[in-house]
Scaffold this motif. Structure first.
Motif, PDB file in Angstrom:
ATOM      1  N   GLN A  30       0.870  -1.192   0.000  1.00 16.76           N
ATOM      2  CA  GLN A  30      -0.077  -0.079   0.065  1.00 16.76           C
ATOM      3  C   GLN A  30       0.827   1.337   0.065  1.00 16.76           C
ATOM      4  O   GLN A  30       0.432   2.233  -0.615  1.00 16.76           O
ATOM      5  CB  GLN A  30      -0.821  -0.092   1.172  1.00 16.76           C
ATOM      6  N   VAL A  31       1.977   1.265   0.749  1.00 17.95           N
ATOM      7  CA  VAL A  31       2.797   2.294   0.675  1.00 17.95           C
ATOM      8  C   VAL A  31       4.151   1.748   0.362  1.00 17.95           C
ATOM      9  O   VAL A  31       4.838   0.861   0.929  1.00 17.95           O
ATOM     10  CB  VAL A  31       2.900   3.180   2.122  1.00 17.95           C
ATOM     11  N   GLN A  32       4.734   2.683  -0.577  1.00 13.76           N
ATOM     12  CA  GLN A  32       6.338   2.036  -0.935  1.00 13.76           C
ATOM     13  C   GLN A  32       7.096   3.477  -0.883  1.00 13.76           C
ATOM     14  O   GLN A  32       6.740   4.314  -1.660  1.00 13.76           O
ATOM     15  CB  GLN A  32       6.280   1.415  -2.071  1.00 13.76           C
ATOM     16  N   LEU A  33       8.269   3.418  -0.446  1.00 10.35           N
ATOM     17  CA  LEU A  33       9.204   4.427  -0.718  1.00 10.35           C
ATOM     18  C   LEU A  33      10.637   4.029  -1.444  1.00 10.35           C
ATOM     19  O   LEU A  33      11.108   2.785  -1.065  1.00 10.35           O
ATOM     20  CB  LEU A  33       9.814   4.917   0.890  1.00 10.35           C
ATOM     21  N   VAL A  34      11.085   4.491  -2.418  1.00 13.58           N
ATOM     22  CA  VAL A  34      12.180   4.244  -3.061  1.00 13.58           C
ATOM     23  C   VAL A  34      13.107   5.394  -3.103  1.00 13.58           C
ATOM     24  O   VAL A  34      12.772   6.645  -3.634  1.00 13.58           O
ATOM     25  CB  VAL A  34      11.492   3.941  -4.742  1.00 13.58           C
ATOM     26  N   GLU A  35      14.154   5.076  -2.529  1.00 16.05           N
ATOM     27  CA  GLU A  35      15.306   5.971  -2.608  1.00 16.05           C
ATOM     28  C   GLU A  35      16.323   5.961  -3.887  1.00 16.05           C
ATOM     29  O   GLU A  35      16.419   4.849  -4.455  1.00 16.05           O
ATOM     30  CB  GLU A  35      16.448   6.117  -1.248  1.00 16.05           C
ATOM     31  N   SER A  36      16.773   7.072  -4.172  1.00 21.95           N
ATOM     32  CA  SER A  36      17.845   6.967  -5.219  1.00 21.95           C
ATOM     33  C   SER A  36      18.889   8.214  -4.928  1.00 21.95           C
ATOM     34  O   SER A  36      18.586   9.121  -4.237  1.00 21.95           O
ATOM     35  CB  SER A  36      17.055   7.244  -6.669  1.00 21.95           C
ATOM     36  N   GLY A  37      20.093   7.934  -5.857  1.00 20.50           N
ATOM     37  CA  GLY A  37      21.115   8.984  -5.623  1.00 20.50           C
ATOM     38  C   GLY A  37      22.190   8.821  -4.838  1.00 20.50           C
ATOM     39  O   GLY A  37      23.100   9.385  -4.739  1.00 20.50           O
ATOM     40  N   GLY A  38      22.504   7.627  -4.089  1.00 24.17           N
ATOM     41  CA  GLY A  38      23.333   7.550  -3.324  1.00 24.17           C
ATOM     42  C   GLY A  38      24.937   7.006  -4.136  1.00 24.17           C
ATOM     43  O   GLY A  38      24.642   6.928  -5.379  1.00 24.17           O
ATOM     44  N   GLY A  39      25.865   6.796  -3.641  1.00 29.20           N
ATOM     45  CA  GLY A  39      27.208   6.633  -4.219  1.00 29.20           C
ATOM     46  C   GLY A  39      28.243   6.792  -3.619  1.00 29.20           C
ATOM     47  O   GLY A  39      28.339   7.252  -2.444  1.00 29.20           O
ATOM     48  N   LEU A  40      29.368   6.856  -4.536  1.00 30.48           N
ATOM     49  CA  LEU A  40      30.665   7.239  -3.665  1.00 30.48           C
ATOM     50  C   LEU A  40      31.216   8.629  -4.324  1.00 30.48           C
ATOM     51  O   LEU A  40      31.072   9.091  -5.594  1.00 30.48           O
ATOM     52  CB  LEU A  40      31.732   6.083  -4.299  1.00 30.48           C
ATOM     53  N   VAL A  41      31.736   9.324  -3.589  1.00 35.01           N
ATOM     54  CA  VAL A  41      32.263  10.753  -3.684  1.00 35.01           C
ATOM     55  C   VAL A  41      33.307  11.120  -2.848  1.00 35.01           C
ATOM     56  O   VAL A  41      33.453  10.714  -1.792  1.00 35.01           O
ATOM     57  CB  VAL A  41      30.986  11.821  -3.543  1.00 35.01           C
ATOM     58  N   GLN A  42      34.156  12.106  -3.317  1.00 36.14           N
ATOM     59  CA  GLN A  42      35.359  12.556  -2.663  1.00 36.14           C
ATOM     60  C   GLN A  42      35.010  13.506  -1.316  1.00 36.14           C
ATOM     61  O   GLN A  42      33.661  14.237  -1.699  1.00 36.14           O
ATOM     62  CB  GLN A  42      36.115  13.121  -3.434  1.00 36.14           C
ATOM     63  N   ALA A  43      35.382  13.731  -0.492  1.00 35.40           N
ATOM     64  CA  ALA A  43      35.421  14.684   0.635  1.00 35.40           C
ATOM     65  C   ALA A  43      35.251  16.061   0.133  1.00 35.40           C
ATOM     66  O   ALA A  43      36.117  16.519  -0.856  1.00 35.40           O
ATOM     67  CB  ALA A  43      36.607  14.612   1.755  1.00 35.40           C
ATOM     68  N   GLY A  44      34.042  16.882   0.276  1.00 37.40           N
ATOM     69  CA  GLY A  44      33.986  18.069  -0.257  1.00 37.40           C
ATOM     70  C   GLY A  44      32.830  18.178  -1.241  1.00 37.40           C
ATOM     71  O   GLY A  44      32.609  19.302  -1.809  1.00 37.40           O
ATOM     72  N   GLY A  45      32.834  16.922  -1.720  1.00 33.11           N
ATOM     73  CA  GLY A  45      31.852  16.961  -2.933  1.00 33.11           C
ATOM     74  C   GLY A  45      30.315  16.850  -2.442  1.00 33.11           C
ATOM     75  O   GLY A  45      29.948  17.067  -1.373  1.00 33.11           O
ATOM     76  N   SER A  46      29.314  16.717  -3.441  1.00 35.30           N
ATOM     77  CA  SER A  46      27.886  16.867  -3.305  1.00 35.30           C
ATOM     78  C   SER A  46      27.344  15.615  -3.782  1.00 35.30           C
ATOM     79  O   SER A  46      27.613  15.070  -4.772  1.00 35.30           O
ATOM     80  CB  SER A  46      27.407  18.041  -4.077  1.00 35.30           C
TER      81      SER A  46
END
Length: 120
Positions: free
Chosen positions: A1-17
């Protein structure tokens, strides 16, 4: 009935976004969504609240990320975002989206999580 789907994670260097997104799909039109939140859990640590936003747009942000992370929400899309800037290695964690869904009762639903890794 309710589903949450995340996206956008990953590997980044310090100081990044990175920008995380979480879409909440609700099968019943009479359900509504109150607060939407982002939590994180690092290895060996408890899950902690990173930021939350109410349906009216009121936000709360943990002191550890204040000034670097920004939570926002698109009510028309039932989607919450987390813009993460100036990332630090200590931000490395699995990030979970949560939504307080109001039906007959209010229930907190969770996404499966997305990994964010910040290298030094």
């Amino acid at each position: 009935q309710v589903q949450l789907v995340e996206s956008g994670g990953g590997l980044v260097q310090a100081g990044g976004s990175l920008r995380l997104s979480c879409a909440c799909a609700v099968s019943r039109s009479r359900f509504s969504i109150n607060d939407m939140s982002w939590y994180r859990q690092a290895p060996g640590k408890q899950r902690e609240l990173v930021a939350s936003v109410s349906s009216g747009g009121v936000t709360k942000t943990a002191n550890s990320v204040k000034g670097r992370f920004t939570i926002s929400r698109d009510n028309a899309k039932n989607t919450v975002y987390l813009q993460m800037n100036s990332l630090k290695p200590e931000d490395t964690a699995v990030y979970y989206c949560a939504a307080d869904v109001v039906g007959y009762t209010t229930t907190k639903y969770w996404g499966r999580g997305t990994q964010v890794t910040v290298s030094s």
